[in-house]
Design an enzyme around this catalytic site. Structure first.
Site, PDB file in Angstrom:
ATOM      1  CG  ASP A 177      -1.686   1.156   1.452  1.00  0.00           C
ATOM      2  OD1 ASP A 177      -2.222   1.642   0.449  1.00  0.00           O
ATOM      3  OD2 ASP A 177      -1.793   1.625   2.592  1.00  0.00           O
ATOM      4  CE  LYS A 178       1.039   7.584  -1.254  1.00  0.00           C
ATOM      5  NZ  LYS A 178       0.289   8.687  -1.689  1.00  0.00           N
ATOM      6  NE  ARG A 233      -7.883   8.604 -10.041  1.00  0.00           N
ATOM      7  CZ  ARG A 233      -7.905   9.328  -8.928  1.00  0.00           C
ATOM      8  NH1 ARG A 233      -8.067   8.750  -7.766  1.00  0.00           N
ATOM      9  NH2 ARG A 233      -7.752  10.620  -8.988  1.00  0.00           N
ATOM     10  CG  ASP A 286      -1.730   2.340   6.682  1.00  0.00           C
ATOM     11  OD1 ASP A 286      -2.086   2.131   5.514  1.00  0.00           O
ATOM     12  OD2 ASP A 286      -1.811   3.436   7.235  1.00  0.00           O
TER      13      ASP A 286
END
Lengths: 1058, 351
Positions: free
Chosen positions: A431-432, A806, A832
Site C-alpha cells: 500500500d502507499k 487508482r 496499514d
C-alpha cells in the site's frame, strides 16, 4: 501534489461496493422509505423503551452478551480432540495406539500412548490457553457498564450483557457504544454527535451522526417517560455503512438511514452524551456480524510437510508389505519337510503365526510391522515445529532492531504459522499511504498571488537529485515523534514543517501582497470540517477528516490564524489583524457547509463575518456573496439537503455547484505526504535481494509516479510503461454513453496497450534496461479480466517495479490473488488501513503497519510492524533464519535413519538416500563386527539386547553428529542439544538399566554389565559412526569444492575477513 | 543547506525524547538470546581442514585396524560341525526319525586336533545355524515374573502353548524358549585324561542374581506329550540352572553361539581332544547345523576379522581421500572466499 485528498473509501468488505466516506448512499428507491412490515430481510421490530412488553418478548431477540470463544467448557474435549485427530499423523497414531493394546503390538502400549498423549495434550493445552484469553476478553466486554432507562424517570447502571433490544441507553463522552443504537438525541440541540470508528474500519477521523428531528428533543429523564416508538428495520447483517428502517413514532413514519445509527465498538467523541435505543444486540450487531474467522493460512512448508508425510506413509506401507509378504511365505512353509521349526510349535500355533492360515497371519503381521516402523511418521514433528515457530515469533517480537522507539511499538508476529515463509517472499505488494508514507500531510510550499513560498525541498526533489542522504531521511521526524514532541518543541509541530522567513513569525505583514496572504490563511483556517481540541498542554490540536485538512489548519495556526473553537453555527479564530496590529478573537457565523464530494472534488463553507459580510471560502479561493444571491440559494440548498431521494447526492452537488462559481483564486498549496524513515533504502535492499515490489495505491497516476520516484522504486534510466484509460479520446468515448460498446472498446484498448508493451519488452530484452509498469485502476479492471490477466501478468513479471494506481480495495485483493496464483510464489502484502484488509488476507503473508490508521489492518495481518523499513530485517534476517530452521527440523527428529531436510524434493530424496545409506552401514557393520564370536574377553557372546543397544547407540551418535556437520554455526545451545542428546542416551541406558528387572526387562544392566567394559562395543561405535557419516561428508565436500553454493562462499568470505 | 539545518532541529528533539527511559514502554528487553547474538563458532570446511580431518581419521583408524586384526589372529578357535556326522550311516535318509527315536543311542565321538597352543581359559560353545531364536513368537514366549519368584509360579501369560499341563498346573519354567532348551552334552578328554569343563559362571551375573529366582524350582517341565528340548533337574533352583539361563538369553541372529563351559587348562599344539557327545537336539527338522566350538579369547573377544578389516578399509579410504583432495587443492587452488565466484560478480549486469 497540491491538495491531494486520499480517495480512500472506507469499506471493509469489498462486496459492499464503493461507498465513499462522509456521505452515505441513499437506500435504493424501491426499498425505502416504504419498507413493508415483515418484508423478507426487513423483519426486525424494535419496541423502543418497552423491551419488556409482551410483543417485544415474543420476538425473542438475543441478549447483548457476546462470545468469541472457539470452545465451551462442555464441548472443549470432544471438539478439540476432533481437531487434533484431523491431522493425518495424529490419526495414524491414534489407530496405532488402539491396536497397541492387542497382542499384535511389537512393543508396550505405553511407548506409543505416551508420545501421543504428550503431543495431543500439549496442543490442546495451547488451544485451551488461547481460548481462555478470548473468554477473559469476552467477560470484560460483557461486564462493561452502561446507563439504561428504567422506565420511571431515571437511568441506572447495568452490564452490557443485560441490555435488551428496545432499551434506551445513555452513553457518555469517550465511551464505547454497547450495541447498535438508534441515535435519539444528544446534548446538542440539533441532535448531532461525533463518533470515532477506529475499531470498525481503522479510520481515525471523526464521523458526524445526526438524529431525527422528532427525537432530538428528548433531552432528559422525564421526556423518556412517555416515549414509545416502534422501529421496523433490516435484519442483522454485516454491512457497516448501510441501514434501512422506519421509525414509527406518534403515528408518523420516519425513514431511518445510517446517519442515525451508532455502531457497537465505535466511540462517542466531542459530545457530552447521547441517548439511543438499542436495535441490534450481541451477535446481531454489525461489528459482530463482520467478525468472521480470518482465512486460515498455511505455509508452503506445512503443506509440503503433509505431502512428505504421505510419501512417508507410502514408503511405510511399502516396507511393511514386503515384510509381511515374506513373513507369510515363510510361515506357510513352516510345516514343510526340512523346514519344520518345531521350537515355534507350528502345530499348535496362534492365529498370528498359523501356517495353515498364512494369509491372515501375514495381514496381522502387516499391522504389527506398521506399528514397528511407525516411527517413520514423525509424530512429534508438528509439535516440534510448533515450538520452533513459537520461539521464532518470540525472536521477532523481541527484536530491538524492529522496535519503533517513537510509537513504542515492537514488531508482532501475530501468527507463527508463516515465519519460514518470510524467507521465501518473491513479490511484495505494498500500500502507499501510511505504509510507504507517513500519512501525515505536510504543508511544504504555497504560492500566494503568484509568489512561491516555502524553502524545504520535498521528497521528490531529494530523490531526483540522486542523493539519498541518509541523515536527511533519518532526521525527518516521523509522525509519531512529532506528535509526541508537541508542546516540548514548537519547531516540530505535527503537519508543520513549512519554512519561509517571509511568512513565519508574522513577517507576512510586510510582504507586498499581505492582503492576499491574509485572505489565503483565512481560507485555510475557516474552510474545513476539523474540530479543535484542547490538549493537556493547553495546545490546540485538530481532529480532521483527512490529514491534509489537518495540515492546512495547523499551518494557519502556526502563521497566526489560530482556529480554536467550533460550534454548530460558528467558527472562532485568534487572528492577527494587521490594521490593529495585534491578535484579536473573531467569530464567523457558519451558514452552510458544502461537504466534500468526490464528484466535485472540493469543499466550501459560507460564513458571515462580524462585519456582516457574506463570504464563500473554498480552498484556496473565495467569493463575496450578496444577500440577494445567497438567500434564495440557501433556501434551495436546505430543501434539497433534507429531501429523501435516490439522486440526493447528485442534486446536492448540482446545487452546490451553482454557488461555487466566480471564485477569486488566492493561490495554491503544496502538501506532501512524507515518506517514512528509511523507505528508499529498504526498497533498494529488498530489490537487491531479488524481491519484486508492487505498489497498489488509490492515488492518481501522477502522485503514484512521484512517490515511486521518491522511494526509489522508479529510477532514472528505467523505461516506464504506462497503461491508462485516462486519455482524451477515451474520455470522449465515455461521454458517448453506449455502455456495451464502451466496455468493448476499452477492453480492446487495454489489450492493445498490454500487447504493445509486451512486444516492446521482449524487443528490449538484451539491453538490460529495467522496466517499470504503471497502470491505473480502470485499465486494471480490464487487465484482470480472464482474457487479459495472463498477458498482463507476463508483462508485470517482466518489469522490475509495478505501480497500480487508482485501485479499489477489491482490485488490490484481486491483483494479490492473481500474482499469488499465477506466479505460484510467495507473496507478501503490506498495508496499514482498512482498505488493505482484503489484500492482506489474500496474500500468503499479510503485514500490517501498526501506525496511525487504527488497528484494522493489524488485526487481519499475520505480522505487524511499526514502520515499513523494518520489513527489511523481517524478511532478510528473520525470514531466512526461520526458513533454514524449520527445514532443518527433520533430521533432528528422524532418529531411525531416514532423514530429510531442505524442502525441495530432490533434497528430500537426497537426504532419504543418505539416511538409507547410513542405516545400511549401521546395520551391516554392527551385525558383522558383533557376530557369533565372544563379545568380551570373558567369553560371553552378545545376545539380542546387546546388539540392539550397540546399534541404537550408533544411530544416536550418527544422527547427532550428522546434525553437527550440517549446522553452519554453533552457540552453546547447539552444543548443549547435540552433545546433550548423546549424553542423555547414555544416562538413559544407565538409569533405565538400573530399574528393577520387572520394569527394565531386557535393558536390565545391559550397559553397565555387558557393554561398558567391552572394548568391542566402543570400537564398533567409532567405526560405524565414522563410516555412516562418511558418505555425507564426502558429498558435501565434493559439492563445496566443485559446486559451491552462495552461502558457502559468503561464509568463507566472512571467515577470511575475521 | 536549509534542508539540513531544518531537519537537524527536528531530529534532536525527537531522539532526545526517545532515549529517555519511559515507563510502561513496550520496548523489548535486551538479552543475547532474544537478539540472537549468542557467541557462535562457525566451523567451515576449508580444504585444509577437510584434508586434516581425512588424514586424522586415517591416522587413527589404521592402527586400530591393525590392533584388531592382531587380536583376532591371536585367538585360536576349533570349530567342529557334528550334526551330520553323528547320525549313524543307516539313518542318514531320515535324520528326523533318528533324532526323535528315544531308543537309539545318541552318543557320538569326535576327535579334534589343537592347531596351536591354546592358553586357558578355553571357552566351549555350541553353535546353531538357521535357528531363529529371534522369532517374535519365540522371543515373547516366556514369563519373567514366574522365573523370578516362586510365589508367581502361576504367572504363565505369554507362554502359549507351553503354559500349563493338561490338568491346568502351571509349567515352570513356561514358554517355548525354556521348552526348546538345548540338550546336547559334551565330554572332553585328551588321551585317557578327562578335561574338566567348568560350567559355573557361564551366564551373566545379572541373570543369575536378579532374573532367575533362587526359590524357583522347575515344575511340570517337559511333562507333556510333546517333549521339546532338554530336561531340568527338579531339585535345583533356576538360578543355578546356568544352561537354561544362557539359553534364555535369546540370540539376535539365526546363527549364534552359546557358552557351554570353560576348560581351565592350557592345550598344546598337536593335542588331540576326544569329544564324547550326546547328539540329542533336533536341528534336522529345520535343516539347522550344530557345531562345537573351542575358542580362546583376546581383549577384543573372539575371533572375527571383520572389525580389523573394516577399520583398515575406512582408514585407507580416508587416506586416499586426503591425498585426492590435496591433489585437487594443488592443481586447482581456490582462495578462501574468492568473491569473484559469486554470481553477481561474475555477471555484473546481474539483476
Amino acid at each position: 501534489m497540491a491538495g491531494e485528498r486520499r480517495p480512500r473509501s472506507a469499506h471493509l468488505f469489498f462486496e459492499m461496493g464503493p461507498l465513499s466516506r462522509s456521505r452515505s448512499r441513499p437506500p435504493p428507491a424501491d426499498q425505502s422509505p416504504g419498507v413493508g412490515r415483515g418484508d423478507a430481510g426487513y423483519s426486525r421490530m424494535v419496541h423502543c423503551n418497552d423491551p419488556a412488553s409482551p410483543q417485544a418478548s415474543e420476538l425473542n431477540y438475543s441478549d447483548n452478551s457476546i462470545s468469541t470463544t472457539k470452545y465451551t467448557v462442555a464441548n472443549f474435549v470432544p471438539k478439540s480432540l476432533f481437531e487434533q485427530f484431523r491431522r493425518v499423523a495424529n490419526f495414524f497414531f491414534l489407530i496405532v495406539a488402539f491396536i497397541s493394546f492387542s497382542p499384535l503390538a511389537p512393543y508396550r502400549a505405553v511407548s506409543i500412548l505416551l508420545p501421543l498423549v504428550v503431543v495431543v495434550g500439549a496442543t490442546m493445552a495451547k488451544e485451551a490457553v488461547e481460548d481462555w484469553q478470548r473468554k477473559k476478553q469476552d467477560i470484560e466486554v460483557n461486564n462493561r457498564k452502561v446507563k439504561v432507562y428504567d422506565g420511571s424517570f431515571s437511568f441506572y447502571q447495568t452490564e452490557w450483557k443485560k441490555l435488551r433490544v428496545g432499551d434506551i441507553v445513555r452513553v457518555e463522552k469517550d465511551e464505547f457504544f454497547p450495541a447498535d443504537l438508534l441515535l435519539l438525541s444528544t446534548n446538542h440541540d440539533d441532535g448531532t454527535c461525533y463518533v470515532e470508528t477506529m475499531n470498525l474500519d481503522g479510520e481515525t477521523n471523526l464521523k458526524r451522526k445526526q438524529s431525527l428531528e422528532v427525537t432530538s428533543t428528548l433531552h432528559n429523564e422525564d421526556s423518556f417517560q412517555n416515549f414509545k416508538a416502534l422501529i421496523n428495520c433490516e435484519d442483522p447483517n454485516e454491512k457497516l455503512y448501510s441501514f434501512i428502517g422506519i421509525l414509527d413514532y406518534e403515528g408518523v413514519q420516519f425513514p431511518l438511514n445510517p446517519k442515525q445509527i451508532l455502531l457497537r465498538d465505535s466511540k462517542l467523541r466531542n459530545t457530552q452524551h447521547v441517548y439511543g435505543a438499542v436495535i441490534f444486540t450481541g451477535h446481531d450487531t454489525k461489528v459482530m456480524q463482520n467478525a468472521m474467522d480470518p482465512p486460515s493460512k498455511r505455509s508452503n512448508i506445512e503443506r509440503r510437510m503433509d505431502k512428505i508425510i504421505y510419501v512417508l506413509f507410502a514408503s511405510l506401507v511399502f516396507i511393511s508389505s514386503i515384510g509381511s509378504v515374506c513373513f507369510g511365505i515363510k510361515t506357510k512353509n513352516e510345516t514343510s519337510v526340512g523346514n519344520y521349526r518345531w521350537y515355534l510349535r507350528p502345530d499348535n500355533s496362534s492365529i498370528y503365526f498359523d501356517p495353515n492360515r498364512a494369509g491372515l497371519a501375514a495381514f496381522f503381521h502387516f499391522l504389527t510391522v506398521l506399528m514397528l516402523y511407525g516411527c517413520l511418521i514423525p509424530i512429534s514433528l508438528y509439535i516440534s515445529i510448533e515450538i520452533v515457530k513459537v520461539l521464532q515469533s518470540i525472536f521477532i517480537d523481541h527484536d530491538l532492531e524492529m522496535y519503533c522507539e517513537d510509537s513504542d511499538k515492537p514488531a508482532r508476529a501475530r501468527t507463527s504459522n508463516l515465519n519460514e515463509e518470510l524467507g521465501q517472499v518473491d513479490t511484495i505488494l505494498s500500500d502507499k499511504t501510511g505504509t510507504l508514507t507517513c500519512n501525515s500531510m505536510e504543508f511544504v510550499k504555497c504560492s500566494i498571488a503568484g509568489i512561491a513560498y516555502g524553502s524545504r525541498s520535498c521528497e521528490m526533489e531529494k530523490a531526483a537529485s540522486g542523493i539519498i542522504q541518509y541523515e536527511l531521511c533519518h532526521d525527518s521526524p516521523s509522525a509519531f515523534e512529532r506528535h509526541r514532541s508537541e508542546g516540548t518543541s514548537k519547531k516540530s509541530t505535527k503537519g508543520f514543517s513549512f519554512r519561509d522567513d517571509r511568512l513565519t513569525n508574522g513577517q507576512w505583514v510586510g510582504e507586498p501582497n499581505s492582503e492576499v496572504i491574509h485572505k489565503f490563511f483565512h481560507v485555510l483556517a475557516i474552510c474545513n470540517t476539523a474540530i479543535p481540541v484542547v490538549s493537556k498542554s493547553d495546545e490546540i490540536l485538530y481532529e480532521a477528516e483527512s490529514p491534509d485538512e489537518a495540515a492546512f489548519v495547523t499551518v494557519a495556526r502556526e502563521l497566526g490564524f489560530e482556529f480554536y473553537r467550533r460550534t454548530q453555527t460558528s467558527v472562532s479564530l485568534h487572528e492577527f489583524d494587521p490594521k490593529i496590529g495585534r491578535k484579536v478573537d473573531r467569530t464567523y457565523e457558519l451558514l452552510d457547509t458544502l461537504e466534500f464530494s468526490s464528484a466535485r472534488k472540493r469543499m466550501s463553507v459560507i460564513v458571515r463575518t462580524e462585519s456582516n459580510q457574506l463570504l464563500l471560502f473554498c480552498k484556496v479561493a473565495y467569493r463575496i456573496l450578496s444577500a440577494e444571491e445567497y438567500i434564495p440559494w440557501h433556501d434551495d440548498f436546505v430543501k434539497i439537503k433534507n429531501s429523501v431521494n435516490a439522486d440526493h447526492d447528485t442534486i446536492v452537488d448540482e446545487v452546490a455547484d451553482r454557488i461555487e462559481r466566480d471564485l477569486i483564486l488566492l493561490g495554491a498549496t503544496a502538501v506532501e505526504d512524507r515518506l517514512q524513515q528509511g523507505v528508499p533504502e529498504c526498497i533498494n535492499k529488498l530489490a537487491e535481494a531479488g524481491i519484486k515490489i508492487w505498489i497498489l495505491t488509490g492515488d492518481k497516476l501522477e502522485t503514484a509516479v512521484n512517490i515511486g520516484f521518491a522511494c526509489q522504486l522508479l529510477r532514472k534510466g528505467m523505461e516506464q510503461l504506462v497503461i491508462t484509460l485516462d486519455t482524451p479520446n477515451i474520455n470522449a468515448l465515455k461521454k458517448d454513453g453506449d455502455k456495451n460498446a464502451l466496455e468493448k472498446s476499452l477492453h480492446e484498448n487495454v489489450s492493445k496497450q498490454i500487447c504493445e508493451a509486451l512486444s516492446h519488452v521482449s524487443k528490449m530484452k538484451g539491453s538490460n534496461v529495467p522496466f517499470a509498469l504503471i497502470i491505473d485502476g480502470d485499465s486494471l479492471a480490464f487487465a484482470l479480466s480472464t482474457s487479459l490477466e495472463h498477458s498482463f501478468l507476463d508483462l508485470a513479471v517482466a518489469c522490475a517495479s509495478v505501480i497500480c494506481c487508482r485501485t479499489s480495495p477489491k482490485q488490490k485483493a484481486l491483483v494479490t490473488r492473481l500474482v499469488k496464483w499465477r506466479t505460484r510464489k510467495t507473496t507478501l502484502a503490506i498495508g496499514d488501513g482498512a482498505n488493505d484488509v482484503g489484500m492482506l488476507q489474500e496474500a500468503d503473508i499479510g503485514v500490517g503497519i501498526s501506525g496511525v490508521e487504527g488497528m484494522q489492518a493489524v488485526m487481519s495481518s499475520d505480522f505487524a510492524i511499526a514502520q515499513f523499513r523494518f520489513l527489511e530485517r523481517l524478511l532478510l534476517v528473520h525470514g531466512h533464519w526461520c526458513y533454514r530452521r524449520i527445514s532443518a527440523m527433520f533430521p533432528k527428529l528422524h532418529q531411525d535413519g531416514v532423514q530429510n531436510i531442505f524442502f525441495s524434493w530432490p533434497r528430500i530424496l537426497g537426504w532419504m538416500i543418505n539416511g538409507v545409506c547410513s542405516a545400511l552401514i549401521i546395520y551391516y557393520f554392527t551385525t558383522h563386527a558383533i557376530f557369533h564370536q565372544a563379545f568380551r574377553q570373558d567369553g560371553h557372546v552378545a545376545a539380542y539386547e546387546i546388539l540392539g543397544v550397540t546399534m541404537y547407540t550408533c544411530v544416536v551418535w550418527t544422527v547427532n553428529c550428522q546434525l553437527a556437520i550440517y549446522l553452519s554455526y554453533f552457540t552453546w545451545i547447539q552444543h548443549c542439544v547435540i552433545w546433550g542428546s548423546i549424553i542423555f542416551w547414555y544416562m538413559f541406558l544407565v538409569v533405565y538399566g538400573s530399574f528393577p528387572s520387572t520394569i527394565s526387562t531386557t535393558a536390565y544392566w545391559v550397559f553397565r554389565e555387558a557393554c561398558a567394559s567391552s572394548p568391542l562395543y566402543w570400537l564398533v561405535i567409532l567405526l560405524v559412526v565414522v563410516s555412516a557419516l562418511l558418505p555425507y561428508f564426502m558429498y558435501s565436500n565434493f559439492q563445496k569444492t566443485f559446486f559451491p553454493k552462495y552461502h558457502d562462499l559468503i561464509q568463507r568470505l566472512q571467515v577470511k575477513k575475521e | 543547506m536549509n534542508n539540513v539545518n531544518g531537519s537537524v532541529v527536528g531530529s534532536s528533539s525527537g531522539s532526545g525524547d526517545g532515549s529517555a527511559p519511559r515507563r510502561n514502554s513496550k520496548r523489548p528487553k535486551y538479552s543475547r538470546f532474544t537478539q540472537q547474538e549468542l557467541p557462535a563458532c562457525k566451523p567451515i570446511l576449508t580444504p585444509k581442514w577437510v584434508i586434516s580431518v581425512f588424514t586424522l581419521i586415517g591416522v587413527v583408524f589404521v592402527p586400530i585396524g591393525i590392533a584388531s586384526l592382531m587380536a583376532s589372529n591371536d585367538v585360536v578357535e576349533i570349530v567342529d560341525r557334528y550334526d551330520n556326522v553323528c547320525v549313524p550311516p543307516n539313518m542318514t535318509n531320515d535324520k528326523v526319525a533318528y533324532i526323535q527315536n528315544n531308543e537309539t543311542d545318541k552318543s557320538c565321538r569326535r576327535t579334534l586336533e589343537v592347531p596351536k597352543h591354546m592358553s586357558q581359559p578355553i571357552y566351549v560353545y555350541y553353535q546353531l545355524d538357521n535357528f531363529y531364536q529371534n522369532h517374535r513368537r519365540y522371543v515373547k514366549s516366556r514369563n519373567d515374573a514366574q522365573l523370578r519368584k516362586h510365589s508367581q509360579e502361576n504367572e504363565t501369560s505369554g507362554c502359549d502353548p507351553e503354559k500349563r499341563t493338561k490338568d491346568g498346573a502351571p509349567i515352570v519354567p513356561c514358554g517355548l524358549i525354556a521348552w526348546s532348551l538345548f540338550n546336547d552334552t559334551y565330554i572332553f578328554a585328551i588321551g585317557n585324561k578327562n578335561l574338566t569343563v567348568n560350567k559355573k559362571g557361564i551366564s551373566w551375573k545379572s541373570d543369575r542374581d536378579h532374573k532367575f529366582g533362587k526359590d524357583v524350582l522347575p515344575k511340570n517341565f517337559q511333562s507333556g506329550p510333546l517333549i521339546g528340548g532338554g530336561k531340568l533337574d527338579d531339585t535345583k533352583p533356576l538360578s543355578e540352572q546356568e544352561d537354561l539361563i544362557v539359553w534364555m538369553r535369546t540370540a539376535a541372529l539365526p546363527t549364534f553361539r552359546k557358552l557351554y563351559g570353560r576348560i581351565e587348562q592350557d592345550l598344546n599344539a598337536g593335542d588331540v581332544i576326544t569329544v564324547t557327545l550326546e547328539n540329542n537336539y533336533n536341528t534336522y527338522s529345520f535343516s539347522g547345523k550344530k557345531k562345537l566350538v573351542l575358542s580362546t579369547s583376546s581383549w577384543l573377544g573372539g575371533k572375527n576379522d571383520f572389525l580389523g578389516i573394516a577399520y583398515l578399509a575406512v582408514g585407507g579410504l580416508c587416506f586416499f581421500l586426503a591425498v585426492a583432495f590435496t591433489i585437487v587443492y594443488l592443481v586447482k587452488p581456490r582462495k578462501l572466499g574468492d568473491p569473484s565466484y559469486l554470481s553477481w560478480n561474475r555477471n555484473p549486469a546481474g539483476h
